[in-house]
Design an enzyme around this catalytic site. Structure first.
Site, PDB file in Angstrom:
ATOM      1  N   SER A 107       4.686   2.516   7.824  1.00  0.00           N
ATOM      2  CA  SER A 107       4.314   1.451   6.976  1.00  0.00           C
ATOM      3  C   SER A 107       5.252   0.911   6.124  1.00  0.00           C
ATOM      4  CB  SER A 107       3.137   1.635   6.118  1.00  0.00           C
ATOM      5  OG  SER A 107       1.889   2.116   6.853  1.00  0.00           O
ATOM      6  N   HIS A 140       1.011  -0.987  -0.055  1.00  0.00           N
ATOM      7  CA  HIS A 140       0.032  -0.112   0.105  1.00  0.00           C
ATOM      8  C   HIS A 140       0.682   1.218  -0.125  1.00  0.00           C
ATOM      9  CE1 HIS A 140       0.355  -0.090   4.557  1.00  0.00           C
ATOM     10  NE2 HIS A 140       0.217   1.083   4.334  1.00  0.00           N
ATOM     11  N   ASP A 179       0.025  -7.649   1.776  1.00  0.00           N
ATOM     12  CA  ASP A 179       0.451  -6.290   1.609  1.00  0.00           C
ATOM     13  C   ASP A 179       2.135  -6.193   1.647  1.00  0.00           C
ATOM     14  OD1 ASP A 179       0.239  -3.507   1.595  1.00  0.00           O
ATOM     15  OD2 ASP A 179      -0.157  -3.189   3.775  1.00  0.00           O
TER      16      ASP A 179
END
Length: 503
Positions: free
Chosen positions: A231, A126, A156
């Protein structure tokens, strides 16, 4: 009377004793003196200094087209020489607002180097999704363009490659996340809110977390501060090995409240290896549809405890379409790994090599047995599964002739023939007894059963007529059963199991 002198002396002795008593209470408990685990150094500076060079910032840019049509904001028509001309030129023309042109949208994330010689960087999918340009920013200020090696949306994970061009990179390696225990120290390094090279420390708060983000959720939960921008960054153990990829937080404000989640290295490392080798994932596939084993279903199947994954259907053309595994079987062990609950099975199957022959332990009609299965490839199986879900008919209205029906457990059931197939749009390969009506507030309605569904089995025995349904329910009641286990088929043939109370 007691003299003032004696009274003052007594008071001094009382308060002196009370003070000593209170001080003694404060000093005695062991929790006042904190203890530090033997593997937790008084400072993590040496560890952080060694790891910082391997952690990178990921910056991406994407061109987003401007809007056109009735909803677009037109360029204002200003008088010649207007002092606002420069402002509106910048806002509309340079950003494409007047003609629907594109504008650059940028985002930031984190990542880490796992191969210094090849320039291989791991991050979250992402972080780089839909990006036109990807840049990797290193702690020494060097910025390198990155190319996308491969991505996996299910976990992911994304893999990037940079060309070092004489720039010496620092790499870290994956550790074993299965050895991490709740309470173990961990360190997160990343790019929170665009602040590069940020180090936070905490512990493993929990393991095996399912946050409903994907089919293989098995997150490590940590209280090490993880925020937006972290992230794709690494979660290290006390030895400096990556045991997780930081990917999500729970926060009402968007900032860390001590609940962060990391993809465990046990899952991520296999995905990374496949992306490096093939540029895509190649997961094992069993070819079954599954659902949880509830207490009611376990009782109906004669199981002592509710465990495993209940096979609700077998995909045509899949690895077990030969009858090795059947609808109604409960898978309790796969390739030597116990299946405690439904979500365990997809993960262990996906981690298995394509083409591998494995032993699968199932419970079929109350009897435990072992079958041998050769796995297919999930990516191929998804195409087969999607081909089974097309609609095969529509509701043509209630013009069919009356058919033989029966009323049972709050349902009205009828024969499945050409008329009822046409009425409810039921596929030709679906067999059983059609449900034509469901009474409100009935046990069947509570289970979400709908008219048009087809009862194919009751208590793992096939039914073909309304009389079969009545006979099976009657037999179960005579046996003292409290619930009836029904296998239902949707209009397109997709199967599911439902238990209905018979009291």
């Amino acid at each position: 009377m007691i003299s003032d002198t004696l009274l003052r002396a007594a008071r001094r002795r009382f308060f002196a004793g009370a003070t000593a008593f209170v001080v003694g209470i404060v000093a005695v408990p062991s929790f006042v003196t904190p203890t530090i685990a033997s593997d937790a150094p008084p400072s993590v500076a040496d560890l952080a200094e060694r790891l910082l060079g391997a952690v990178v910032n990921i910056s991406t840019s994407q061109t987003v087209k401007g809007t056109e049509g009735p909803g677009a904001v037109p360029m204002p028509q200003l008088p010649e020489g207007s002092p606002f001309q420069d402002f509106f030129d910048d806002f509309f023309k340079n950003r494409g607002g007047d003609k629907g042109g594109g504008q650059k949208v940028q985002s930031l994330g984190s990542g880490f180097v796992i191969d210094a010689e090849q320039g291989i960087v791991v991050t979250n999918n992402h972080v780089i999704a839909d990006a036109d340009d990807i840049e990797v920013n290193f702690s020494d200020g060097v910025t390198l363009k990155a190319t996308l090696v491969g991505t996996d949306t299910k976990t992911d994970v994304a893999l990037l490659k940079v060309e070092p061009k004489g720039h010496k990179l620092t790499a870290v390696k994956f550790g074993d996340s299965t050895k991490m225990r709740v309470g173990d120290w961990v360190m997160a390094i990343g790019n929170p809110f665009g602040l590069g090279g940020t180090v936070t420390v905490g512990i493993v708060s929990a393991r095996n977390r399912d946050i409903n983000s994907g089919p293989y959720d098995d997150f490590i939960q940590t209280d090490a501060a993880i925020n937006r921008g972290n992230s794709g960054g690494p979660l290290f153990n006390s030895s400096g090995e990556v045991i997780g990829i930081n990917t999500a937080i729970i926060s009402p404000s968007g900032g860390s409240i001590g609940i962060g989640f990391s993809i465990p290295s046990q899952l991520a490392a296999g995905v990374v290896d496949q992306l490096r080798q093939f540029g895509e994932t190649r997961r094992g596939w069993l070819g079954v549809r599954i659902q949880p084993v509830t207490d009611d279903i376990a009782e109906s199947l004669g199981m002592a405890t509710a465990k495993g994954a209940l096979v609700a259907g077998v995909i045509k053309g899949g690895p077990v379409d030969n009858g090795t595994v059947q609808a109604g079987d409960v898978i309790i062990k796969f390739d030597g790994k116990d299946i405690h609950e439904m979500r365990d099975l997809p993960r262990v199957v996906a981690e298995s090599p394509v083409g591998k022959a494995v032993d699968v332990v199932i419970v079929r009609k109350g009897v435990e047995q072992t079958v041998k299965v050769t796995l297919g490839r999930l990516e191929d199986g998804e195409k087969l599964a999607s081909g089974e879900n097309g609609s095969t008919g529509e509701d043509k209205g209630d013009k069919a002739a009356p058919v033989s029906t029966a009323s049972v457990l709050g349902m009205t059931v009828g024969e499945l023939n050409e008329q009822t197939r046409q009425k409810f749009g039921i596929a030709a390969d679906v067999s059983g007894v059609v449900i034509t009506d469901v009474a409100k507030d009935s046990a069947a309605a509570e289970r979400g059963i709908q008219p048009g569904e087809v009862i194919t089995e009751i208590a793992q025995e096939s039914v073909g007529t309304p009389k079969d349904v009545m006979d099976r329910i009657g037999a179960l009641k005579e046996q003292g059963r409290k619930n009836a286990l029904l296998m239902l088929a949707s209009k397109s043939g997709e199967l599911r199991f439902v238990t209905i109370r018979m009291d």
